[in-house]
Design an enzyme around this catalytic site. Structure first.
Site, PDB file in Angstrom:
ATOM      1  N   ASN A 175    -102.162 -66.601 -32.758  1.00 36.42           N
ATOM      2  CA  ASN A 175    -101.354 -66.662 -31.538  1.00 36.42           C
ATOM      3  C   ASN A 175    -101.961 -67.761 -30.664  1.00 36.42           C
ATOM      4  O   ASN A 175    -102.991 -67.553 -30.028  1.00 36.42           O
ATOM      5  CB  ASN A 175    -101.403 -65.301 -30.835  1.00 36.42           C
ATOM      6  CG  ASN A 175    -100.515 -65.267 -29.608  1.00 36.42           C
ATOM      7  OD1 ASN A 175     -99.950 -66.286 -29.199  1.00 36.42           O
ATOM      8  ND2 ASN A 175    -100.392 -64.098 -29.017  1.00 36.42           N
ATOM      9  N   ARG A 217     -97.524 -66.755 -34.458  1.00 31.33           N
ATOM     10  CA  ARG A 217     -96.577 -66.259 -33.474  1.00 31.33           C
ATOM     11  C   ARG A 217     -95.904 -67.477 -32.836  1.00 31.33           C
ATOM     12  O   ARG A 217     -96.574 -68.408 -32.387  1.00 31.33           O
ATOM     13  CB  ARG A 217     -97.315 -65.462 -32.395  1.00 31.33           C
ATOM     14  CG  ARG A 217     -96.406 -65.067 -31.280  1.00 31.33           C
ATOM     15  CD  ARG A 217     -97.177 -64.543 -30.100  1.00 31.33           C
ATOM     16  NE  ARG A 217     -96.230 -64.074 -29.089  1.00 31.33           N
ATOM     17  CZ  ARG A 217     -96.440 -64.199 -27.790  1.00 31.33           C
ATOM     18  NH1 ARG A 217     -97.545 -64.760 -27.339  1.00 31.33           N
ATOM     19  NH2 ARG A 217     -95.562 -63.754 -26.937  1.00 31.33           N
ATOM     20  N   HIS A 221     -90.894 -60.337 -26.846  1.00 28.63           N
ATOM     21  CA  HIS A 221     -91.689 -59.193 -27.353  1.00 28.63           C
ATOM     22  C   HIS A 221     -91.057 -58.623 -28.625  1.00 28.63           C
ATOM     23  O   HIS A 221     -91.299 -57.463 -28.970  1.00 28.63           O
ATOM     24  CB  HIS A 221     -91.768 -58.034 -26.336  1.00 28.63           C
ATOM     25  CG  HIS A 221     -92.621 -58.302 -25.147  1.00 28.63           C
ATOM     26  ND1 HIS A 221     -92.312 -57.805 -23.907  1.00 28.63           N
ATOM     27  CD2 HIS A 221     -93.779 -58.991 -25.001  1.00 28.63           C
ATOM     28  CE1 HIS A 221     -93.234 -58.180 -23.031  1.00 28.63           C
ATOM     29  NE2 HIS A 221     -94.136 -58.906 -23.685  1.00 28.63           N
ATOM     30  N   ARG A 239     -94.621 -60.784 -12.648  1.00 24.27           N
ATOM     31  CA  ARG A 239     -93.229 -61.259 -12.659  1.00 24.27           C
ATOM     32  C   ARG A 239     -92.335 -60.270 -11.901  1.00 24.27           C
ATOM     33  O   ARG A 239     -92.533 -59.060 -12.000  1.00 24.27           O
ATOM     34  CB  ARG A 239     -92.707 -61.398 -14.090  1.00 24.27           C
ATOM     35  CG  ARG A 239     -93.383 -62.499 -14.880  1.00 24.27           C
ATOM     36  CD  ARG A 239     -92.650 -62.714 -16.209  1.00 24.27           C
ATOM     37  NE  ARG A 239     -93.458 -63.480 -17.124  1.00 24.27           N
ATOM     38  CZ  ARG A 239     -93.845 -63.043 -18.323  1.00 24.27           C
ATOM     39  NH1 ARG A 239     -93.475 -61.848 -18.754  1.00 24.27           N
ATOM     40  NH2 ARG A 239     -94.577 -63.810 -19.097  1.00 24.27           N
ATOM     41  N   GLU A 241     -98.998 -56.350 -32.825  1.00 23.90           N
ATOM     42  CA  GLU A 241     -98.212 -57.552 -33.121  1.00 23.90           C
ATOM     43  C   GLU A 241     -98.879 -58.393 -34.197  1.00 23.90           C
ATOM     44  O   GLU A 241     -98.205 -59.005 -35.032  1.00 23.90           O
ATOM     45  CB  GLU A 241     -98.027 -58.367 -31.835  1.00 23.90           C
ATOM     46  CG  GLU A 241     -97.046 -57.715 -30.888  1.00 23.90           C
ATOM     47  CD  GLU A 241     -97.164 -58.210 -29.459  1.00 23.90           C
ATOM     48  OE1 GLU A 241     -98.129 -57.808 -28.771  1.00 23.90           O
ATOM     49  OE2 GLU A 241     -96.297 -58.977 -29.031  1.00 23.90           O
TER      50      GLU A 241
END
Ligand code: AMP
Length: 392
Positions: free
Chosen positions: A7, A88, A177, A236, A379
């Site tokens: 990643n 990723r 996601h 956010r 993940e």
């Protein structure tokens, strides 16, 4: 077989090396502050943890050290043992609906989609190129954060804006996601022994999103054209009326980019609480009587509850609500507050069972109208599993 999961961020590179015969992590770690003063790296597994400062002028330096260390630490005997590398990739537009083996065309597309994910895709490309240079013969697979959501029906992924914006510029909901929601759906389907589940998957971390999944297919999700939309997050805002943007620009004499930075980095739990973006700090501040922290928590919980209720209806009922990621896996209080607000749907928590962190567990009471599960996400493992499936 051994698969590396990567990643790459703009100044970081996260890695995990998996032994796919056991699905166990052989070693994982992080290269930080790449191209910035004070760069360092960490390697860890169940037996050791190393943290070392090292000059890292670019991602290629990080990859070089990573590969040298794997042999030096005797994790592997030679680089030939690495059978595949999964990367990723944040944005695959509506072109990539599943993971793919990376060739020149894929790489070109990922560069092209940088327009849609200017902070993420360029970093992913740097990571792919750095590995390609050192291990040119090892197959590489791209696992897209957007891919899982590509099954959404058009009425759910379009915004009610001029249709030509979608046709000309790809203005639509993409969702993010996806790797995590896909893993959660896979895991809960295994646990319950069913592949026809209606799942509401709540990924509540620093970034957060919820996905409505029907028999393995995503039908709706909270993040949108970018990860800014949806529920309240750490920094956010989640959904806001877009008219706020020009209004605040005028009042505070700001550029559009400055308002967007405020919505991405200074809003959410941090913006409201003025304490922190971390829910652990929010929980502490609430205990000390901080009103704004309490307000931030209430807004967070409400935003999650509203989407769960919406998806419950969209799905025509729900078999299981899952919680995952930093807050979803660890915040006992937040899970309890969310589920208590869903009691009018007959959804009930087993308060004792909910006193748990980081393991697959049923949290709902026996008389609940729908199951509630804690399912830790992985993940990295999902990326490795997709990579293995494609290179086999
Ligand atoms: P993630 O993005 O999935 O790594 O989630 C990170 C977030 O999880 C942090 O910012 C915290 O808000 C939250 N978190 C982690 N551990 C806990 C905990 N023990 N209790 C409450 N929140 C936690």
């Amino acid at each position: 077989m051994k698969i590396m999961s990567i990643n790459a961020g703009s100044s970081s590179l996260k890695f995990s090396l998996f032994d796919m015969d056991t699905n166990k992590v052989m070693v994982s770690g992080l290269f930080e502050r790449i191209g910035i003063d004070g760069s360092c790296y960490t390697f860890k597994n169940s037996e050791f943890k190393i943290k070392q400062e090292a000059p890292l002028k670019d991602h290629a330096d990080a990859v070089k050290i990573l590969l040298e260390k794997l042999v030096e630490l005797k994790i592997i005997n030679s680089l030939d043992e690495i059978d595949g590398i999964g990367h990723r990739i944040v944005h695959g537009s509506d072109v990539y609906t599943k993971s793919v083996v990376i060739d020149d065309k894929v790489l070109e597309d990922v560069v092209k989609f940088s327009d849609l994910a200017p902070l993420h895709n360029p970093a992913n490309v740097i990571g792919i190129k750095a590995f390609k240079e050192v291990l040119p013969n090892v197959p590489m697979v791209g696992v897209f954060d957007t891919a899982f959501h590509q099954t959404m029906p058009k009425e759910n992924y379009l915004y009610a804006v001029p249709y030509s914006w979608y046709e000309k510029y790809g203005v639509r909901k993409y969702g993010f996601h996806g790797t995590s929601h896909c893993y959660i759906n896979k895991k809960i389907s295994e646990v319950l022994g069913r592949d026809d589940l209606k799942v509401i998957s709540c990924h509540l971390g620093q970034g957060g999103s919820i996905a409505a999944i029907d028999s393995g297919k995503c039908i709706d999700t909270t993040m949108g054209f970018t990860p800014l939309a949806g529920i309240v997050m750490g920094t956010r805002s989640g959904d806001v009326d877009p008219s706020i943007i020009p209004y605040v620009m005028e009042k505070e004499d700001l550029e559009v980019s400055e308002v967007l930075t405020a919505l991405n980095k200074k809003s959410g739990l941090l913006g409201i609480s003025e304490v922190s973006n971390d829910s652990r700090d929010i929980e502490e501040a609430i205990k000390e009587g901080n009103e704004k922290a309490l307000l931030a928590q209430k807004m967070f919980v409400n935003s999650v509850v509203k989407y769960i209720a919406q998806y419950y209806v969209e799905l025509g009922g729900c078999d299981v609500i899952t919680f995952t990621a930093g807050i979803g896996e660890n915040s006992i209080t937040t899970r309890q507050q969310i589920i208590e607000k869903l009691s009018c749907l007959g959804i009930k928590l087993d308060v004792e069972a909910n006193n748990v962190r980081g393991e697959v567990k049923c949290l709902s009471s026996k008389d609940s109208s729908c199951l509630v599960y804690l399912v830790p996400t992985d993940e990295e493992l999902m990326i490795a599993m997709d990579t293995l499936a494609l290179i086999k």
